[in-house]
Design a protein around this motif. Sequence first.
Motif, mmCIF file in Angstrom:
data_model
loop_
_atom_site.group_PDB
_atom_site.id
_atom_site.type_symbol
_atom_site.label_atom_id
_atom_site.label_comp_id
_atom_site.label_asym_id
_atom_site.label_seq_id
_atom_site.Cartn_x
_atom_site.Cartn_y
_atom_site.Cartn_z
ATOM 1 N N ARG A 33 0.843 -1.193 0.000
ATOM 2 C CA ARG A 33 0.000 0.000 0.000
ATOM 3 C C ARG A 33 0.880 1.246 0.000
ATOM 4 O O ARG A 33 1.897 1.306 0.702
ATOM 5 C CB ARG A 33 -0.871 -0.009 1.271
ATOM 6 N N GLY A 34 0.492 2.223 -0.776
ATOM 7 C CA GLY A 34 1.180 3.511 -0.747
ATOM 8 C C GLY A 34 0.304 4.546 -0.063
ATOM 9 O O GLY A 34 -0.919 4.481 -0.179
ATOM 10 N N ILE A 35 0.908 5.453 0.667
ATOM 11 C CA ILE A 35 0.172 6.603 1.207
ATOM 12 C C ILE A 35 0.889 7.854 0.718
ATOM 13 O O ILE A 35 2.081 8.036 0.976
ATOM 14 C CB ILE A 35 0.089 6.585 2.746
ATOM 15 N N ILE A 36 0.163 8.675 -0.023
ATOM 16 C CA ILE A 36 0.746 9.916 -0.540
ATOM 17 C C ILE A 36 -0.094 11.104 -0.053
ATOM 18 O O ILE A 36 -1.179 10.921 0.518
ATOM 19 C CB ILE A 36 0.840 9.924 -2.083
ATOM 20 N N GLY A 37 0.400 12.280 -0.303
ATOM 21 C CA GLY A 37 -0.317 13.499 0.090
ATOM 22 C C GLY A 37 0.697 14.612 0.252
ATOM 23 O O GLY A 37 1.867 14.347 0.522
ATOM 24 N N SER A 174 13.776 9.110 0.642
ATOM 25 C CA SER A 174 14.077 10.544 0.711
ATOM 26 C C SER A 174 15.572 10.760 0.942
ATOM 27 O O SER A 174 16.196 10.081 1.764
ATOM 28 C CB SER A 174 13.214 11.241 1.767
ATOM 29 N N GLY A 175 16.140 11.646 0.182
ATOM 30 C CA GLY A 175 17.555 11.987 0.335
ATOM 31 C C GLY A 175 18.529 11.015 -0.305
ATOM 32 O O GLY A 175 19.730 11.149 -0.119
ATOM 33 N N VAL A 176 18.048 10.015 -1.043
ATOM 34 C CA VAL A 176 18.984 9.066 -1.654
ATOM 35 C C VAL A 176 19.166 9.386 -3.144
ATOM 36 O O VAL A 176 18.354 10.089 -3.742
ATOM 37 C CB VAL A 176 18.540 7.590 -1.467
ATOM 38 N N SER A 177 20.229 8.851 -3.735
ATOM 39 C CA SER A 177 20.516 9.126 -5.149
ATOM 40 C C SER A 177 19.503 8.371 -6.024
ATOM 41 O O SER A 177 18.875 7.413 -5.568
ATOM 42 C CB SER A 177 21.926 8.664 -5.475
ATOM 43 N N ILE A 201 3.882 2.101 2.379
ATOM 44 C CA ILE A 201 4.959 3.040 2.059
ATOM 45 C C ILE A 201 4.439 4.463 1.940
ATOM 46 O O ILE A 201 3.512 4.732 1.172
ATOM 47 C CB ILE A 201 5.634 2.607 0.739
ATOM 48 N N ILE A 202 5.024 5.350 2.748
ATOM 49 C CA ILE A 202 4.674 6.767 2.681
ATOM 50 C C ILE A 202 5.731 7.419 1.808
ATOM 51 O O ILE A 202 6.926 7.278 2.085
ATOM 52 C CB ILE A 202 4.674 7.404 4.098
ATOM 53 N N GLU A 203 5.320 8.077 0.759
ATOM 54 C CA GLU A 203 6.304 8.623 -0.180
ATOM 55 C C GLU A 203 5.827 9.904 -0.848
ATOM 56 O O GLU A 203 4.632 10.076 -1.090
ATOM 57 C CB GLU A 203 6.580 7.593 -1.296
ATOM 58 N N HIS A 204 6.794 10.757 -1.181
ATOM 59 C CA HIS A 204 6.501 11.906 -2.038
ATOM 60 C C HIS A 204 6.771 11.580 -3.496
ATOM 61 O O HIS A 204 6.273 12.251 -4.389
ATOM 62 C CB HIS A 204 7.358 13.113 -1.622
ATOM 63 N N ASP A 205 7.578 10.543 -3.713
ATOM 64 C CA ASP A 205 7.936 10.140 -5.067
ATOM 65 C C ASP A 205 6.765 9.340 -5.651
ATOM 66 O O ASP A 205 6.636 8.135 -5.451
ATOM 67 C CB ASP A 205 9.208 9.283 -4.988
ATOM 68 N N MET A 206 5.886 10.056 -6.359
ATOM 69 C CA MET A 206 4.654 9.413 -6.819
ATOM 70 C C MET A 206 4.918 8.343 -7.863
ATOM 71 O O MET A 206 4.208 7.343 -7.930
ATOM 72 C CB MET A 206 3.699 10.463 -7.341
ATOM 73 N N GLU A 207 5.937 8.560 -8.688
ATOM 74 C CA GLU A 207 6.262 7.568 -9.712
ATOM 75 C C GLU A 207 6.614 6.239 -9.042
ATOM 76 O O GLU A 207 6.163 5.176 -9.472
ATOM 77 C CB GLU A 207 7.423 8.083 -10.567
ATOM 78 N N LEU A 212 5.195 0.695 -7.645
ATOM 79 C CA LEU A 212 5.403 -0.338 -6.634
ATOM 80 C C LEU A 212 4.116 -0.843 -5.975
ATOM 81 O O LEU A 212 4.013 -2.021 -5.635
ATOM 82 C CB LEU A 212 6.339 0.245 -5.557
ATOM 83 N N CYS A 213 3.149 0.060 -5.792
ATOM 84 C CA CYS A 213 2.029 -0.259 -4.891
ATOM 85 C C CYS A 213 0.837 -0.871 -5.604
ATOM 86 O O CYS A 213 0.543 -0.536 -6.747
ATOM 87 C CB CYS A 213 1.618 0.999 -4.131
ATOM 88 N N ASP A 214 0.146 -1.755 -4.899
ATOM 89 C CA ASP A 214 -1.082 -2.338 -5.431
ATOM 90 C C ASP A 214 -2.239 -1.370 -5.247
ATOM 91 O O ASP A 214 -3.122 -1.273 -6.101
ATOM 92 C CB ASP A 214 -1.399 -3.644 -4.687
ATOM 93 N N GLU A 215 -2.254 -0.677 -4.104
ATOM 94 C CA GLU A 215 -3.285 0.341 -3.851
ATOM 95 C C GLU A 215 -2.629 1.575 -3.251
ATOM 96 O O GLU A 215 -1.583 1.475 -2.604
ATOM 97 C CB GLU A 215 -4.340 -0.143 -2.839
ATOM 98 N N VAL A 216 -3.297 2.708 -3.465
ATOM 99 C CA VAL A 216 -2.753 3.967 -2.977
ATOM 100 C C VAL A 216 -3.843 4.713 -2.205
ATOM 101 O O VAL A 216 -4.995 4.783 -2.643
ATOM 102 C CB VAL A 216 -2.277 4.847 -4.159
ATOM 103 N N THR A 217 -3.461 5.245 -1.029
ATOM 104 C CA THR A 217 -4.347 6.106 -0.247
ATOM 105 C C THR A 217 -3.791 7.526 -0.358
ATOM 106 O O THR A 217 -2.600 7.733 -0.159
ATOM 107 C CB THR A 217 -4.351 5.671 1.236
ATOM 108 N N VAL A 218 -4.673 8.468 -0.682
ATOM 109 C CA VAL A 218 -4.229 9.860 -0.778
ATOM 110 C C VAL A 218 -4.785 10.631 0.408
ATOM 111 O O VAL A 218 -5.995 10.614 0.659
ATOM 112 C CB VAL A 218 -4.731 10.535 -2.076
ATOM 113 N N MET A 219 -3.881 11.281 1.158
ATOM 114 C CA MET A 219 -4.324 12.096 2.292
ATOM 115 C C MET A 219 -4.220 13.568 1.948
ATOM 116 O O MET A 219 -3.318 13.994 1.212
ATOM 117 C CB MET A 219 -3.483 11.807 3.524
ATOM 118 N N HIS A 220 -5.152 14.330 2.505
ATOM 119 C CA HIS A 220 -5.138 15.784 2.310
ATOM 120 C C HIS A 220 -5.786 16.416 3.526
ATOM 121 O O HIS A 220 -6.875 16.031 3.916
ATOM 122 C CB HIS A 220 -5.916 16.123 1.032
#
Length: 248
Positions: A33-37, A174-177, A201-207, A212-220
């Motif tokens: 699962r991805g969590i973005i926002g 975050s912060g890696v090459s 996985i909580i990420e800013h890298d949406m790509e 990677l993720c099967d499902e994504v939750t978007v928080m706002h």
Amino acid sequence: MTPLLSARALMKSFGGMAATDRVDLDIPPDRIRGIIGPNGAGKTTLVHLLTGHLLPDSGSITFEAQEITNLPAHERVVRGLCRTFQVVDVFERLTVYQNVQIACITRQRRNLRFFTPSSREAREEVERALNEVGMWEFRHRRAEQLSHGQQRRLDLAVTLATEPRLCFLDEPTSGVSPKERDQMLDLIRSLASARRTTFVIIEHDMELVFQLCDEVTVMHRGAVLAEGAPAEIRANEAVREVYLGEEV
Ligand SMILES: Nc1ncnc2c1ncn2[C@@H]1O[C@H](COP(=O)(O)OP(=O)(O)OP(=O)(O)O)[C@@H](O)[C@H]1O
Ligand SMILES: [Mg+2]
């Protein structure tokens, strides 16, 4: 499918501002699962609540059908619920090997094993965890001598040494090459298929999240704005509005 983890109406406010606002979340087993926002959406606060690093003002959390809402973090780890932090959390002065060894010892204590394992057994466990993340060859280095991406992989090995059923990763790239980012993506994918560990996985890298993720939750603004497969999230109008100007 019965969720591995469920949250209902989770509320947490700081100084009158809701960092999470009645969040409902179901995490099914054996998926990624991805969590973005956007910044400040409440992602880290939500992970803190789910893993016991913060207690909610109200709402409930169940893990493997047992209520864990107010259980301390270390007791959740015992049950197989763990996480990495947004900022790498390793002992810099210790070697790679020692960092994982400590995690293994903690786990063995937790299992209340009557006999301490032989040194061979213990060594095999550390070796396995370090091999899994591709860090065995760096075992004699002190953590402070590693690149940021290597530190993140070590952090992951330390977390995996607790043998989690569910593992939250807060911004693992975050912060890696760019090269280390791709390695992390492959690593999470292979760990998810090789182990019985469910990853969130909580990420800013949406790509990365969409790959990677099967499902994504978007928080706002503390709430869940949308949830679905990557293609649905990409096409979601409300999500596009939140990320206005960015490629979704
Ligand atoms: N300990 C705290 N004390 C006061 N306010 C806090 C605290 N932790 C978080 N907040 C506030 O709660 C909101 C949500 O923060 P949070 O860190 O959960 O967001 P996030 O989605 O993880 O953001 P980022 O993408 O920047 O990591 C923000 O407005 C933040 O300022
Ligand atoms: Mg955060």
